[in-house]
Scaffold this motif. Structure first.
Motif, PDB file in Angstrom:
ATOM      1  N   LYS A  17     -17.965  17.453   6.567  1.00 35.58           N
ATOM      2  CA  LYS A  17     -17.670  18.659   5.777  1.00 35.58           C
ATOM      3  C   LYS A  17     -16.267  19.185   6.085  1.00 35.58           C
ATOM      4  CE  LYS A  17     -22.227  20.624   4.538  1.00 35.58           C
ATOM      5  NZ  LYS A  17     -22.734  19.304   4.261  1.00 35.58           N
ATOM      6  N   GLU A  18     -15.718  18.728   7.263  1.00 32.26           N
ATOM      7  CA  GLU A  18     -14.333  19.130   7.596  1.00 32.26           C
ATOM      8  C   GLU A  18     -13.340  18.118   7.005  1.00 32.26           C
ATOM      9  OE1 GLU A  18     -16.035  20.445  11.885  1.00 32.26           O
ATOM     10  OE2 GLU A  18     -14.023  19.559  11.932  1.00 32.26           O
ATOM     11  N   TRP A  19     -13.599  16.796   7.275  1.00 28.80           N
ATOM     12  CA  TRP A  19     -12.547  15.840   6.920  1.00 28.80           C
ATOM     13  C   TRP A  19     -12.576  15.387   5.458  1.00 28.80           C
ATOM     14  CZ3 TRP A  19     -14.817  11.340   5.447  1.00 28.80           C
ATOM     15  CH2 TRP A  19     -15.960  10.881   6.116  1.00 28.80           C
ATOM     16  N   LEU A  20     -13.763  15.431   4.816  1.00 23.57           N
ATOM     17  CA  LEU A  20     -13.770  14.960   3.428  1.00 23.57           C
ATOM     18  C   LEU A  20     -12.927  15.853   2.523  1.00 23.57           C
ATOM     19  CD1 LEU A  20     -14.680  12.775   1.485  1.00 23.57           C
ATOM     20  CD2 LEU A  20     -16.761  14.096   1.030  1.00 23.57           C
ATOM     21  N   PRO A  21     -13.064  17.199   2.610  1.00 19.47           N
ATOM     22  CA  PRO A  21     -12.168  18.045   1.804  1.00 19.47           C
ATOM     23  C   PRO A  21     -10.694  17.808   2.115  1.00 19.47           C
ATOM     24  CG  PRO A  21     -13.974  19.358   2.715  1.00 19.47           C
ATOM     25  CD  PRO A  21     -14.055  18.010   3.364  1.00 19.47           C
ATOM     26  N   LEU A  23      -9.355  14.950   3.035  1.00 18.03           N
ATOM     27  CA  LEU A  23      -8.975  13.704   2.345  1.00 18.03           C
ATOM     28  C   LEU A  23      -8.823  13.973   0.848  1.00 18.03           C
ATOM     29  CD1 LEU A  23     -11.192  10.886   3.966  1.00 18.03           C
ATOM     30  CD2 LEU A  23      -8.757  11.353   4.347  1.00 18.03           C
ATOM     31  N   ASN A  24      -9.792  14.740   0.287  1.00 17.04           N
ATOM     32  CA  ASN A  24      -9.738  15.028  -1.161  1.00 17.04           C
ATOM     33  C   ASN A  24      -8.456  15.765  -1.543  1.00 17.04           C
ATOM     34  OD1 ASN A  24     -12.164  13.812  -1.890  1.00 17.04           O
ATOM     35  ND2 ASN A  24     -13.371  15.655  -1.480  1.00 17.04           N
ATOM     36  N   GLY A 198      -5.208   6.143  13.086  1.00 18.15           N
ATOM     37  CA  GLY A 198      -3.856   6.648  12.777  1.00 18.15           C
ATOM     38  C   GLY A 198      -3.908   7.885  11.894  1.00 18.15           C
ATOM     39  N   ILE A 199      -5.008   8.058  11.163  1.00 18.05           N
ATOM     40  CA  ILE A 199      -5.200   9.244  10.316  1.00 18.05           C
ATOM     41  C   ILE A 199      -6.111  10.260  11.020  1.00 18.05           C
ATOM     42  CG2 ILE A 199      -6.336  10.062   8.189  1.00 18.05           C
ATOM     43  CD1 ILE A 199      -5.259   7.517   6.805  1.00 18.05           C
ATOM     44  N   PHE A 200      -7.298   9.795  11.441  1.00 16.96           N
ATOM     45  CA  PHE A 200      -8.298  10.748  11.954  1.00 16.96           C
ATOM     46  C   PHE A 200      -7.962  11.287  13.340  1.00 16.96           C
ATOM     47  CE2 PHE A 200     -11.309  10.953   8.591  1.00 16.96           C
ATOM     48  CZ  PHE A 200     -11.208   9.734   7.919  1.00 16.96           C
ATOM     49  N   LYS A 201      -7.118  10.551  14.083  1.00 17.76           N
ATOM     50  CA  LYS A 201      -6.805  11.037  15.437  1.00 17.76           C
ATOM     51  C   LYS A 201      -5.330  11.479  15.565  1.00 17.76           C
ATOM     52  CE  LYS A 201     -10.530   9.011  18.135  1.00 17.76           C
ATOM     53  NZ  LYS A 201     -11.521   9.289  17.115  1.00 17.76           N
ATOM     54  N   HIS A 202      -4.689  11.680  14.416  1.00 20.55           N
ATOM     55  CA  HIS A 202      -3.280  12.085  14.428  1.00 20.55           C
ATOM     56  C   HIS A 202      -3.163  13.526  14.940  1.00 20.55           C
ATOM     57  CE1 HIS A 202       0.773  12.993  13.082  1.00 20.55           C
ATOM     58  NE2 HIS A 202       0.951  11.732  12.736  1.00 20.55           N
ATOM     59  N   GLN A 203      -2.232  13.780  15.866  1.00 19.34           N
ATOM     60  CA  GLN A 203      -2.226  15.126  16.484  1.00 19.34           C
ATOM     61  C   GLN A 203      -1.833  16.217  15.483  1.00 19.34           C
ATOM     62  OE1 GLN A 203       0.185  12.896  17.308  1.00 19.34           O
ATOM     63  NE2 GLN A 203       2.115  13.901  17.891  1.00 19.34           N
ATOM     64  N   LYS A 204      -1.159  15.807  14.343  1.00 17.06           N
ATOM     65  CA  LYS A 204      -0.781  16.841  13.382  1.00 17.06           C
ATOM     66  C   LYS A 204      -1.835  17.002  12.276  1.00 17.06           C
ATOM     67  CE  LYS A 204       4.242  16.169  13.842  1.00 17.06           C
ATOM     68  NZ  LYS A 204       5.270  15.399  13.095  1.00 17.06           N
ATOM     69  N   GLY A 205      -2.935  16.260  12.421  1.00 15.15           N
ATOM     70  CA  GLY A 205      -4.022  16.396  11.441  1.00 15.15           C
ATOM     71  C   GLY A 205      -3.967  15.360  10.330  1.00 15.15           C
ATOM     72  N   ILE A 206      -5.045  15.281   9.582  1.00 14.65           N
ATOM     73  CA  ILE A 206      -5.253  14.233   8.573  1.00 14.65           C
ATOM     74  C   ILE A 206      -4.186  14.270   7.480  1.00 14.65           C
ATOM     75  CG2 ILE A 206      -6.813  13.620   6.652  1.00 14.65           C
ATOM     76  CD1 ILE A 206      -9.159  14.237   8.558  1.00 14.65           C
ATOM     77  N   LYS A 207      -3.967  15.444   6.918  1.00 14.66           N
ATOM     78  CA  LYS A 207      -3.042  15.534   5.767  1.00 14.66           C
ATOM     79  C   LYS A 207      -1.613  15.130   6.157  1.00 14.66           C
ATOM     80  CE  LYS A 207      -5.323  19.241   3.160  1.00 14.66           C
ATOM     81  NZ  LYS A 207      -5.137  20.622   2.666  1.00 14.66           N
ATOM     82  N   GLU A 208      -1.190  15.585   7.335  1.00 10.25           N
ATOM     83  CA  GLU A 208       0.178  15.270   7.791  1.00 10.25           C
ATOM     84  C   GLU A 208       0.324  13.783   8.083  1.00 10.25           C
ATOM     85  OE1 GLU A 208       2.773  17.034   7.516  1.00 10.25           O
ATOM     86  OE2 GLU A 208       4.063  15.520   8.493  1.00 10.25           O
ATOM     87  N   MET A 213       2.862   8.637   6.261  1.00  3.35           N
ATOM     88  CA  MET A 213       2.810   7.215   5.875  1.00  3.35           C
ATOM     89  C   MET A 213       3.190   7.037   4.413  1.00  3.35           C
ATOM     90  SD  MET A 213      -0.379   5.402   7.766  1.00  3.35           S
ATOM     91  CE  MET A 213      -0.989   6.146   9.265  1.00  3.35           C
ATOM     92  N   LYS A 214       2.785   7.971   3.559  1.00  3.06           N
ATOM     93  CA  LYS A 214       3.079   7.862   2.117  1.00  3.06           C
ATOM     94  C   LYS A 214       4.583   7.918   1.855  1.00  3.06           C
ATOM     95  CE  LYS A 214       0.871   8.027  -1.268  1.00  3.06           C
ATOM     96  NZ  LYS A 214       0.419   6.936  -2.175  1.00  3.06           N
ATOM     97  N   GLU A 215       5.311   8.558   2.769  1.00  2.00           N
ATOM     98  CA  GLU A 215       6.752   8.733   2.557  1.00  2.00           C
ATOM     99  C   GLU A 215       7.560   7.526   3.041  1.00  2.00           C
ATOM    100  OE1 GLU A 215       6.736  13.622   2.757  1.00  2.00           O
ATOM    101  OE2 GLU A 215       7.422  12.480   4.509  1.00  2.00           O
ATOM    102  N   LEU A 216       6.851   6.527   3.594  1.00  2.00           N
ATOM    103  CA  LEU A 216       7.572   5.334   4.078  1.00  2.00           C
ATOM    104  C   LEU A 216       8.186   4.537   2.920  1.00  2.00           C
ATOM    105  CD1 LEU A 216       5.195   4.062   6.874  1.00  2.00           C
ATOM    106  CD2 LEU A 216       7.555   4.868   7.136  1.00  2.00           C
TER     107      LEU A 216
END
Ligand code: DX5
Length: 216
Positions: A17-21, A23-24, A198-208, A213-216
């Motif tokens: 309920k935390e990470w799915l929103p 990701l969405n 690399g996404i779920f354990k990133h210290q700046k959070g999922i969205k960041e 990575m998208k900006e690569l």
């Protein structure tokens, strides 16, 4: 722009309920479900039923990655649960052409994967029949492993072959993908990055993590 897919193998489903929103609301291009049989890989992976449970809760693209000795036995169920692209390992079948056709007959796009020790050339004959080729940059079976740079040469070989023959097949890489290794994979010619920790354990959070990575 490179595509980024979230591998949920190590996501805590009690906290979905935390990470799915997140990701969405992020720029993520899809979710990858790792299906394992504790035979082809020494792990049991994700509960298949979770795919069906999450399907109505998100519009995100679903791809499933079969790490099983008998992929032909999973096709119909993966389609019914809402998989849109189904990836199987070349090492697990003597009849990849049949499996690709059956995946398409069940209404899914098809992907073909090579594990850590399998040369890229092994899937060359099938690239014109699949939508995606997956290069594992770890030994399939577990999240949180260290990236194996051998994958970079395989990505480059696939990139050369696909570009020379104008084949419509994307190159995906999966395993130990974090910002630094993601950069190398994009440089080598990868179109799609799959990342779990690399996404779920990133210290700046999922969205960041996804944005980086998208900006690569
Ligand atoms: C491994 C899986 C990968 C893994 C990725 O067999 O196919 O998708 O979960 O996890 P990270 O990104 O943590 O290596």
């Amino acid at each position: 722009m490179v595509k980024v897919i979230a591998s949920v193998l190590n996501a805590d489903f009690s906290k979905k309920k935390e990470w799915l929103p997140q990701l969405n609301e992020s720029e993520i291009d899809g979710i990858q479900w790792d299906i394992m049989d504790n035979k082809y890989v020494p792990n049991t992976g994700i509960e298949k039923q979770l795919i069906g449970e999450l399907r109505p809760q998100t519009k995100l693209f679903f791809e499933s990655h079969l790490m099983v000795v008998d992929p032909e036995n999973y096709l119909e169920e993966m389609a019914e649960l809402g998989t849109q692209l189904l990836i199987f390992h070349i090492e697990t079948t003597n009849n990849p052409k049949n499996i690709i056709k059956e995946i398409n007959d069940f209404g899914m796009s098809a992907g073909i994967a090579i594990n850590n020790k399998t040369p890229a050339e092994k899937i060359f004959p099938h690239l014109d029949k699949v939508d995606l080729s997956l290069v594992m940059s770890v030994e399939a079976g577990f999240g949180g492993q260290k990236f194996n740079p051998l994958a970079l040469e395989k990505i480059s070989l696939l990139r050369k072959k696909i570009d020379e023959e104008a084949i419509a097949c994307e190159i995906e890489v999966d395993g130990g993908i974090k910002f630094e290794t993601a950069k190398e994979c994009v440089k080598a010619g990868a179109d799609i990055l799959v990342s779990g920790t690399g996404i779920f354990k990133h210290q700046k959070g999922i969205k960041e993590a996804i944005k980086e990575m998208k900006e690569l």
